[in-house]
Design an enzyme around this catalytic site. Structure first.
Site, PDB file in Angstrom:
ATOM      1  N   GLU A 266       0.843  -1.055  -0.092  1.00 24.87           N
ATOM      2  CA  GLU A 266       0.007  -0.096   0.056  1.00 24.87           C
ATOM      3  C   GLU A 266       0.939   1.063   0.056  1.00 24.87           C
ATOM      4  OE1 GLU A 266      -1.361   3.163   0.875  1.00 24.87           O
ATOM      5  OE2 GLU A 266      -2.501   2.155   2.981  1.00 24.87           O
ATOM      6  N   CYS A 300      -1.350   8.932   3.280  1.00 25.83           N
ATOM      7  CA  CYS A 300      -1.437   8.475   1.823  1.00 25.83           C
ATOM      8  C   CYS A 300      -2.891   8.855   1.237  1.00 25.83           C
ATOM      9  CB  CYS A 300      -0.912   7.538   1.653  1.00 25.83           C
ATOM     10  SG  CYS A 300      -1.733   6.021   2.292  1.00 25.83           S
TER      11      CYS A 300
HETATM   12  C1  UN1 Z   1      -1.676   5.983   4.917  1.00 25.00           C
HETATM   13  O1  UN1 Z   1      -1.826   7.074   5.251  1.00 25.00           O
HETATM   14  O2  UN1 Z   1      -0.895   5.193   4.914  1.00 25.00           O
HETATM   15  O3  UN1 Z   1      -8.309   7.012   4.842  1.00 25.00           O
HETATM   16  C2  UN1 Z   1      -3.102   5.093   4.692  1.00 25.00           C
HETATM   17  C3  UN1 Z   1      -7.452   7.269   5.965  1.00 25.00           C
HETATM   18  C4  UN1 Z   1      -6.277   6.305   6.338  1.00 25.00           C
HETATM   19  C5  UN1 Z   1      -5.023   6.192   5.134  1.00 25.00           C
HETATM   20  C6  UN1 Z   1      -4.094   5.383   5.780  1.00 25.00           C
HETATM   21  N1  UN1 Z   1      -6.887   4.955   6.285  1.00 25.00           N
HETATM   22  O4  UN1 Z   1      -7.268   8.267   5.916  1.00 25.00           O
END
Ligand code: UN1
Length: 511
Positions: A266, A300
């Site tokens: 991810e 992210c």
């Molecule tokens: C990350 O920032 O690595 O939806 C993923 C969201 C979080 C993001 C996580 N689940 O903001």
């Protein structure tokens, strides 16, 4: 609410006085720790961690590969009960965990509480999935006189490599998913956040995960990561972090000895929100602020490029500017802080370099007043700039930095094409009250998480399973119904019942 926050603030004070140790923890034993860990909001040293050496990593692999066999045999029901106990312990320790997240990762108290909640959700969600899919075999059809069954189990020893931006939730999500599926785990947290990881691992061991099954491997990314990945006993990798690192892991996996193993990655995003002339401006402003600046933009999922239809742009950007002026940058331990620090000096200097670059290439719309910046700590004030085209952005900018692009009514198609052409495909937002537009855009946009008329962060386990495509990762989505399967090995059993006079008992006993 300051009154209901009183116990948390008290706990925070208690934790702030401590000297923490952040691992490694191999076979239940805490290793020597000599590398300093800092609080990004104050620059203070808060504890120590270590670069786990080769010898200890070997030891962890040896324990893990032996113990995994029993762990797998004990079945999904047993493992699910342990995951539920982890969730119970996290619930009991919510204040302590939130305080440590705040001190070590510079996350605001609100972010910290949501993160503990998310970690608990991961435990319960994967516990249920383990009960459903990893306890009884699935009966498959077949010719008369033949029994066919599908069994799911672990793949061996998983390496879980997690980032500092959700140092408890993502760390926990990866580890418990791998465990639930019947794997042993070598967990490597980000070098910036080993302390919350060590707390998590201790709670997991207290909840009943055998110490030979779960090991905490700390240290600086590349060197320790390479030792973990090149090991021939590796059964799979779960990774959350940058696209570049995911590529590097892929390269190492391609040439390593031993079995061919999966990578569940991810990674980054270049996330866009499109706002057309029919959108509700007040709601858009609120959602933009949340999406771009929550967690100091260090998600992210965060919004990086806001595309606004030209006819409403001036009005909307004015309102947005007003809202930005209200944002408080400060120590995340204070209840009125909206934006805490960025994680470290390196992150800060990348953002500062980007700000300099944008000063030449873009039109400034909002720049945080530097005089209001806290004196110590790695703080970066939120910025909004207007750019002509998103080709100006070559890579993900990980922080509170928003780029605005104006578009004309007939350019929507082209915007969608350009978003897809970035190669990333993580989150996307659309604000429009035209029925049918959302559906048409959804069909064409190549992202993992598409949000309509709301903010685009804060995916909820089981509700908005999270993860994307292309440069943004491999899937399956974390907190979604298919995630655990990627951690599993599949085995079918086909028995000719005629040979045993139809006595299936004989075979099921020996499973
Ligand atoms: C990350 O920032 O690595 O939806 C993923 C969201 C979080 C993001 C996580 N689940 O903001």
């Amino acid at each position: 609410d300051p009154l209901s926050a009183a116990p948390l603030l008290k706990e925070l004070e208690r934790q702030e006085g401590k000297h923490f140790l952040g691992g490694p923890i191999v076979n239940g034993i805490m290793g020597e720790a000599e590398e300093p860990v800092y609080n990004p909001a104050t620059g203070e040293k808060i504890g120590h961690t270590a670069n786990t050496d080769k010898h200890l990593i070997e030891q962890a692999y040896t324990c893990a590969s032996e113990a995994q066999i029993d762990w797998d045999r004990q079945g999904g029901m047993h493992r699910a009960d342990i995951l539920d106990r982890i969730a119970d312990l996290y619930e009991e320790k919510t204040n302590e965990l939130t305080a440590i997240i705040c001190i070590e990762a510079g996350r605001t108290l609100n972010d910290g509480i949501s993160e503990v909640r998310e970690a608990i959700d991961f435990c319960r969600y994967y516990a249920n999935a383990a009960r459903q899919h990893f306890s009884e075999p699935t009966e498959l059809p077949g010719p008369t006189g033949e029994q066919n069954q599908l069994f799911l189990g672990g793949r061996g020893t998983f390496v879980c490599i997690s980032p500092w931006n959700f140092p408890l939730a993502i760390f926990t999500g990866q580890v418990v998913a791998a465990l639930a599926a019947g794997n042993a785990v070598l967990a490597k947290p980000a070098e910036q956040t080993p302390i919350i990881a060590a707390h998590a691992v201790r709670l997991m061991l207290d909840a009943g995960v055998p110490p030979k099954v779960l090991h905490l491997i700390t240290g600086t990314g590349a060197a320790v990561g390479q030792l973990l990945i090149e090991n021939p006993r590796l059964g799979g990798v779960a990774f959350t972090g940058s696209t570049e690192t995911a590529r590097l892991i892929n390269q190492q996996l391609a040439t390593k000895e031993g079995p061919i193993v999966p990578l569940i990655a991810e990674t980054g995003g270049q996330n866009v929100m499109v706002v057309d002339s029919t959108a509700l401006p007040e709601q858009v402003v609120d959602d933009v602020i949340q999406s771009a600046f929550l967690s100091a933009g260090q998600r992210c999922s965060a919004l990086r490029i806001l595309c606004v239809q030209d006819v409403i742009a001036d009005n909307l950007l004015n309102m947005l500017k007003g809202a930005c002026e209200e944002l408080t940058l400060g120590n995340p331990r204070k209840l009125d802080t909206d934006i805490g620090p960025v994680i470290d000096e390196k992150a800060l200097s990348i953002l500062e370099a980007h700000r300099e670059h944008m000063a030449k290439e873009a039109k400034p719309l909002f720049a945080f007043d530097e005089a209001k910046k806290p004196g110590k700590g790695t703080f970066f004030g939120p910025q909004v700039v207007e750019i002509e085209d998103f080709s100006l952005l070559k890579r993900e900018v990980f922080g509170p930095f928003l780029h605005v692009v104006r578009f004309k009514a007939d350019e929507l198609e082209d915007i969608i094409r350009r978003i897809n052409a970035t190669g990333y495909g993580l989150t996307f937002g659309l604000h429009s009250r035209i029925e049918g537009r959302a559906h048409a855009v959804f069909k064409r946009i190549n992202v993992g998480n598409c949000y309509v008329n709301r903010d685009m962060v804060g995916a909820v386990v089981g509700v908005n399973p999270f993860g994307g495509h292309g440069l943004s990762g491999t899937g399956p989505k974390a907190g979604g119904p298919h995630y655990l399967f990627r951690f599993a090995s599949e085995k079918t059993k086909t028995v000719n019942l005629v040979a045993t006079g139809g006595n299936t008992q004989l075979f099921t006993l020996g499973q």
